[in-house]
Design a protein around this motif. Structure first.
Motif, PDB file in Angstrom:
ATOM      1  N   SER A 197       0.838  -1.203   0.000  1.00 54.20           N
ATOM      2  CA  SER A 197       0.000   0.000   0.000  1.00 54.20           C
ATOM      3  C   SER A 197       0.871   1.251   0.000  1.00 54.20           C
ATOM      4  O   SER A 197       1.973   1.262   0.554  1.00 54.20           O
ATOM      5  CB  SER A 197      -0.911   0.016   1.241  1.00 54.20           C
ATOM      6  OG  SER A 197      -2.059  -0.776   1.024  1.00 54.20           O
ATOM      7  N   ILE A 256      -2.676  -5.102  -1.810  1.00 56.42           N
ATOM      8  CA  ILE A 256      -3.151  -3.831  -1.263  1.00 56.42           C
ATOM      9  C   ILE A 256      -4.336  -4.054  -0.328  1.00 56.42           C
ATOM     10  O   ILE A 256      -5.386  -4.545  -0.751  1.00 56.42           O
ATOM     11  CB  ILE A 256      -3.546  -2.879  -2.416  1.00 56.42           C
ATOM     12  CG1 ILE A 256      -2.295  -2.538  -3.242  1.00 56.42           C
ATOM     13  CG2 ILE A 256      -4.213  -1.611  -1.881  1.00 56.42           C
ATOM     14  CD1 ILE A 256      -2.588  -1.913  -4.589  1.00 56.42           C
ATOM     15  N   ASP A 309      -4.537   0.566   2.022  1.00 61.82           N
ATOM     16  CA  ASP A 309      -5.093   1.710   1.285  1.00 61.82           C
ATOM     17  C   ASP A 309      -6.616   1.657   1.213  1.00 61.82           C
ATOM     18  O   ASP A 309      -7.279   2.702   1.181  1.00 61.82           O
ATOM     19  CB  ASP A 309      -4.504   1.780  -0.134  1.00 61.82           C
ATOM     20  CG  ASP A 309      -3.084   2.354  -0.137  1.00 61.82           C
ATOM     21  OD1 ASP A 309      -2.705   3.024   0.840  1.00 61.82           O
ATOM     22  OD2 ASP A 309      -2.359   2.128  -1.125  1.00 61.82           O
ATOM     23  N   LYS A 354      -5.147   3.122  -8.825  1.00 54.91           N
ATOM     24  CA  LYS A 354      -4.035   2.150  -8.781  1.00 54.91           C
ATOM     25  C   LYS A 354      -3.902   1.416 -10.109  1.00 54.91           C
ATOM     26  O   LYS A 354      -2.812   1.270 -10.655  1.00 54.91           O
ATOM     27  CB  LYS A 354      -4.299   1.070  -7.724  1.00 54.91           C
ATOM     28  CG  LYS A 354      -4.390   1.557  -6.332  1.00 54.91           C
ATOM     29  CD  LYS A 354      -3.058   1.470  -5.652  1.00 54.91           C
ATOM     30  CE  LYS A 354      -3.174   2.112  -4.295  1.00 54.91           C
ATOM     31  NZ  LYS A 354      -1.911   2.382  -3.671  1.00 54.91           N
TER      32      LYS A 354
END
Ligand code: G3H
Ligand code: 13P
Ligand code: ZN
Length: 306
Positions: free
Chosen positions: A211, A252, A255, A295
């Motif tokens: 993250s 991830i 985040d 992302k």
């Protein structure tokens, strides 16, 4: 449809991008990620930790996934994150997961090999992908976080992959889980990554603890009563570079947590009279979508790669 990571990783490796592996714990998170994937036409990995299974319940997770897949044509991998033992891997395989991680990284080398091999034998019999881990990600408070011996040794990585037959390998090069990854300037051991990937050509590597701890959400959380001030994540440029050096899967979770929490804190501050969960879970879900889309598009590079 539910797919194996095989084809996703082959393409990603070839073209130097990565697939995001996002942790899921509830309906809003799954919906936010799926919407982002749809908008970007990106393959996705949804991963479930032991904690997520405990929180939502395995049956609920499976039904939520079923619903998500019914509404989408995207290729989606359903992956077990940090499987601690053989039994949990076996159980999720029988539920239909297409990929499992067996995390023996805390074990001595030979024991990690033995455990990983056991899972590989079971999983490959059912066509399921196996991610293993070698090296240890530093804990948040870990004083030895930069000590050489927790990072993955390139020679051991080659031996480990050969002897276990695992399909992908999570490596330790300086990332860690959570929101406090670096005390000073962020650094990752890219030399080590390049040594590992050059000795395992074509082999997909995995980056945990990836993250970025986006300042936008840290600021928002802190502005509305949060206390996450020294948080620091992996710079986005590091992730782009990793994706070009054999890293095909980028994990991830933090985040997602930060995006939801920041937006909900702001909502409660601005509308203290509201108490309908849909009113704050809706914007939290949108925040997950926007963040994941960012992302995919700007960091991982998997837009349009279905
Ligand atoms: O690697 C850890 C992931 O962020 C999952 O966290 O075990 O609290 O669900 P969790
Ligand atoms: P972050 O805590 O950096 O999001 O890492 C998540 C992870 O590695 C899940 O396995
Ligand atoms: Zn992890």
């Amino acid at each position: 449809p539910l797919t194996s990571p095989k084809e996703m990783f082959d393409k990603a490796y070839q073209d130097g991008y990565a697939i995001g592996a996002f942790n899921v714990n509830n309906m809003e998170i799954i919906q936010g990620i799926m919407k982002a994937g749809e908008a970007e036409q990106s393959p996705l990995i949804l991963q479930v930790s032991a904690g997520a299974r405990k929180y939502a319940g395995q049956n609920y997770i499976m039904k939520l996934m079923e619903a998500a897949l019914k509404e989408s044509d995207l290729p989606v991998v359903l992956h077990l994150d940090h499987g601690q033992n053989f039994e949990i891997c076996r159980d999720v395989i029988s539920d239909g997961f297409t990929s499992v991680m067996i995390d023996g990284s805390h074990l001595p080398f030979e024991e990690n090999i033995a455990l990983t091999k056991q899972v590989v034998e079971c999983a490959h019999g059912q066509g399921v992908w196996v991610e293993a881990e070698l090296g240890r990600l530093a804990g948040v408070e870990d004083e030895v976080s930069s000590a050489e011996n927790v990072f993955t040794d390139p020679d051991e990585a080659v031996e480990f992959v050969e002897r276990t037959g695992c399909d992908s390998l999570a490596i330790a090069i300086g990332t860690s889980h959570g929101a406090y990854k670096f005390k000073g300037e962020p650094t990752l051991d890219f030399d080590r990554l390049e040594q590992i990937s050059s000795r395992l050509p074509g082999y997909p590597l995995v980056l945990h603890g990836a993250s970025s701890v986006l300042p936008e959400f840290i600021d928002m959380a802190n502005r509305y009563g949060g206390q996450v001030s020294d948080a620091k994540g992996v710079p986005e440029d590091f992730l782009r570079r990793a994706a070009k050096s054999g890293v095909c899967k980028i994990n991830i979770d933090t985040d997602i947590r930060l995006a939801m929490t920041a937006v909900i804190r702001k909502f409660f501050h601005e509308k203290p009279q509201e108490f309908d969960p849909r009113k704050y879970l809706g914007p939290a879900r949108e925040a997950v979508q926007e963040m994941v889309q960012h992302k995919i598009k700007n960091v991982l590079g998997s837009s349009g790669k279905i």
